[in-house]
Scaffold this motif. Sequence first.
Motif, PDB file in Angstrom:
ATOM      1  N   GLY A 362       0.820  -1.211   0.000  1.00  0.00           N
ATOM      2  CA  GLY A 362       0.000   0.000   0.000  1.00  0.00           C
ATOM      3  C   GLY A 362       0.852   1.258   0.000  1.00  0.00           C
ATOM      4  N   TRP A 363       1.935   1.247   0.801  1.00  0.00           N
ATOM      5  CA  TRP A 363       2.832   2.403   0.838  1.00  0.00           C
ATOM      6  C   TRP A 363       3.552   2.573  -0.505  1.00  0.00           C
ATOM      7  CZ3 TRP A 363       8.163   2.537   0.216  1.00  0.00           C
ATOM      8  CH2 TRP A 363       8.767   3.768   0.454  1.00  0.00           C
ATOM      9  N   LEU A 364       4.070   1.461  -1.051  1.00  0.00           N
ATOM     10  CA  LEU A 364       4.802   1.529  -2.312  1.00  0.00           C
ATOM     11  C   LEU A 364       3.894   2.005  -3.446  1.00  0.00           C
ATOM     12  CD1 LEU A 364       7.554   0.975  -3.631  1.00  0.00           C
ATOM     13  CD2 LEU A 364       6.802  -1.370  -4.063  1.00  0.00           C
ATOM     14  N   THR A 365       2.638   1.541  -3.441  1.00  0.00           N
ATOM     15  CA  THR A 365       1.686   1.961  -4.469  1.00  0.00           C
ATOM     16  C   THR A 365       1.426   3.457  -4.396  1.00  0.00           C
ATOM     17  OG1 THR A 365       0.621  -0.206  -4.513  1.00  0.00           O
ATOM     18  CG2 THR A 365      -0.662   1.653  -5.339  1.00  0.00           C
ATOM     19  N   SER A 366       1.285   3.984  -3.174  1.00  0.00           N
ATOM     20  CA  SER A 366       1.007   5.412  -3.014  1.00  0.00           C
ATOM     21  C   SER A 366       2.199   6.273  -3.434  1.00  0.00           C
ATOM     22  CB  SER A 366       0.630   5.719  -1.561  1.00  0.00           C
ATOM     23  OG  SER A 366       1.730   5.505  -0.691  1.00  0.00           O
ATOM     24  N   VAL A 367       3.411   5.695  -3.396  1.00  0.00           N
ATOM     25  CA  VAL A 367       4.625   6.457  -3.729  1.00  0.00           C
ATOM     26  C   VAL A 367       5.047   6.262  -5.186  1.00  0.00           C
ATOM     27  CG1 VAL A 367       7.099   6.681  -3.250  1.00  0.00           C
ATOM     28  CG2 VAL A 367       5.481   6.441  -1.360  1.00  0.00           C
ATOM     29  N   ALA A 368       5.087   4.988  -5.636  1.00  0.00           N
ATOM     30  CA  ALA A 368       5.661   4.683  -6.959  1.00  0.00           C
ATOM     31  C   ALA A 368       4.671   4.074  -7.941  1.00  0.00           C
ATOM     32  CB  ALA A 368       6.866   3.748  -6.791  1.00  0.00           C
ATOM     33  N   GLY A 369       3.421   3.874  -7.536  1.00  0.00           N
ATOM     34  CA  GLY A 369       2.446   3.269  -8.431  1.00  0.00           C
ATOM     35  C   GLY A 369       2.380   1.767  -8.281  1.00  0.00           C
ATOM     36  N   ILE A 370       1.262   1.177  -8.650  1.00  0.00           N
ATOM     37  CA  ILE A 370       1.037  -0.242  -8.391  1.00  0.00           C
ATOM     38  C   ILE A 370       1.931  -1.137  -9.240  1.00  0.00           C
ATOM     39  CG2 ILE A 370      -0.817  -0.574 -10.080  1.00  0.00           C
ATOM     40  CD1 ILE A 370      -2.220  -2.261  -7.826  1.00  0.00           C
ATOM     41  N   ARG A 371       2.397  -0.655 -10.389  1.00  0.00           N
ATOM     42  CA  ARG A 371       3.253  -1.500 -11.229  1.00  0.00           C
ATOM     43  C   ARG A 371       4.580  -1.818 -10.552  1.00  0.00           C
ATOM     44  NH1 ARG A 371       1.446  -1.901 -16.592  1.00  0.00           N
ATOM     45  NH2 ARG A 371      -0.349  -0.560 -17.037  1.00  0.00           N
ATOM     46  N   SER A 372       5.007  -0.939  -9.660  1.00  0.00           N
ATOM     47  CA  SER A 372       6.264  -1.186  -8.954  1.00  0.00           C
ATOM     48  C   SER A 372       6.182  -2.417  -8.053  1.00  0.00           C
ATOM     49  CB  SER A 372       6.646   0.034  -8.118  1.00  0.00           C
ATOM     50  OG  SER A 372       5.665   0.289  -7.124  1.00  0.00           O
ATOM     51  N   LEU A 373       4.960  -2.806  -7.657  1.00  0.00           N
ATOM     52  CA  LEU A 373       4.795  -3.989  -6.812  1.00  0.00           C
ATOM     53  C   LEU A 373       5.295  -5.254  -7.499  1.00  0.00           C
ATOM     54  CD1 LEU A 373       1.243  -3.587  -5.217  1.00  0.00           C
ATOM     55  CD2 LEU A 373       3.452  -3.207  -4.143  1.00  0.00           C
ATOM     56  N   PHE A 374       5.040  -5.372  -8.799  1.00  0.00           N
ATOM     57  CA  PHE A 374       5.418  -6.583  -9.522  1.00  0.00           C
ATOM     58  C   PHE A 374       6.940  -6.693  -9.661  1.00  0.00           C
ATOM     59  CE2 PHE A 374       1.146  -5.419 -11.008  1.00  0.00           C
ATOM     60  CZ  PHE A 374       0.457  -6.559 -10.642  1.00  0.00           C
ATOM     61  N   ILE A 375       7.602  -5.556  -9.856  1.00  0.00           N
ATOM     62  CA  ILE A 375       9.062  -5.570  -9.943  1.00  0.00           C
ATOM     63  C   ILE A 375       9.665  -5.947  -8.595  1.00  0.00           C
ATOM     64  CG2 ILE A 375      11.111  -4.160 -10.399  1.00  0.00           C
ATOM     65  CD1 ILE A 375       9.359  -2.502 -12.318  1.00  0.00           C
ATOM     66  N   THR A 376       9.134  -5.371  -7.526  1.00  0.00           N
ATOM     67  CA  THR A 376       9.616  -5.694  -6.181  1.00  0.00           C
ATOM     68  C   THR A 376       9.398  -7.169  -5.858  1.00  0.00           C
ATOM     69  OG1 THR A 376       9.086  -3.443  -5.469  1.00  0.00           O
ATOM     70  CG2 THR A 376       9.449  -5.084  -3.741  1.00  0.00           C
ATOM     71  N   SER A 377       8.233  -7.698  -6.229  1.00  0.00           N
ATOM     72  CA  SER A 377       7.925  -9.113  -5.981  1.00  0.00           C
ATOM     73  C   SER A 377       8.906 -10.025  -6.706  1.00  0.00           C
ATOM     74  CB  SER A 377       6.493  -9.433  -6.416  1.00  0.00           C
ATOM     75  OG  SER A 377       5.562  -8.762  -5.608  1.00  0.00           O
TER      76      SER A 377
END
Length: 406
Positions: A362-377
């Motif tokens: 949730g924090w990462l999405t608010s800062v860098a957008g939801i697409r960044s979640l897949f790269i982090t994963s």
Amino acid sequence: MLKTNWKRNLYILMVCQFFVMGAMTMIIPFLPLYLQELGVTDPQAVSRWAGIIFGANFLTAFLFSPLWGRLADRHGRKLMLLRSGFGMALVVSLTGFATGPWSLLLLRLLNGMISGFIPAAITLVSMSTPKKRVGYALGMLQAGAVAGGVCGPLFGGILADLIGFRMVFYVTGLTILITAFVVLYFVKEDKKKKVQSVEKTDTIEDFKKIASTQPILPLFFVFFIVQCALIGINPLLSLFVQDLTTTQNVAFYSGLALSVMGFANMSASPFLGKLSDRKGAHFVLLFSLLFAAIVTFPQAFVQSYWQLIIFRFLLGLCLGGLLPSINSLIRNLAPEGMESRTFGFSNSFMYLGTMIGPIAGGWLTSVAGIRSLFITSTILLLINAFVVKYKVIPGMKRRISHAKAG
């Protein structure tokens, strides 16, 4: 009788896990939308609250899981199933009466404290199943849970559009209540193994003894990272679907995106469970992690909803080899007489990852957008594969060689 009981328990708990998982995952597609109904309108605030509220359930589950493991070793695993089933039925029903984000947060914390139906079912089945069939049994159990995960988000999205968000919580509570009664009357626990002689040690001493059995501690880390990497995306997926589609039925399409992954998981779990019995759960775990990383990365760059669906399906195939393999390894490595406590600590690491994943997501999405979640994963999954390759597999080989020498 013992041979009959393990198969009987397996099939009954497969069905029970289907309904419990189906009921609990009904709420995932519309959790951010439910927050909007409760008065949270700012998009960034919705992302943060969705992550916090989804993860809060797992904070208290993380804290209480070792306690439930100790009680299971002393009083039996079936009792833990009943405690969780009846408790969740009540709390989830009350969630339909939430008046704002803070009351929803409180109820999620309470639900986590008394939850644990699926981990308790895994413990009971793994303890009553012959060791040479544990991979198969846990694969089948996983298939039952994931089948519920296929139907739950899909029906949750449909019901949310038809009867409203609050009514879905009442349906969920009733479903779990019926499941708890099925366990009460039909699941049998072997009386000879029901009560263990538990030494008067504290939680820290228990953890030190369990962690000293290698490679259990690296496996706990792997479990934690898997949950962070994969579960952290789920409560925010509806926001991604909202960006990819122009439809008004966001809850339905979010549920479909979760369900297609679950369908693939359900299809692959029994096959990968049998494969782990033959080739070794540690090898199935390693290759599942590598394939999961490969299919997670492209999700950051999809431009249409149906592209997302394809990659979620492929990711579901990997999941069929992850959790059953980890649980099978933990069952075989657990110190004698401390099996439930070992699963208790394992579940704590699982819950910790499931808690931190959505909050960080949730924090990462608010800062860098939801697409960044897949790269982090993807990065987290590759780190996990490294741990399995250089920590878990060598530890398993040393354990096997010591067993042969002894």
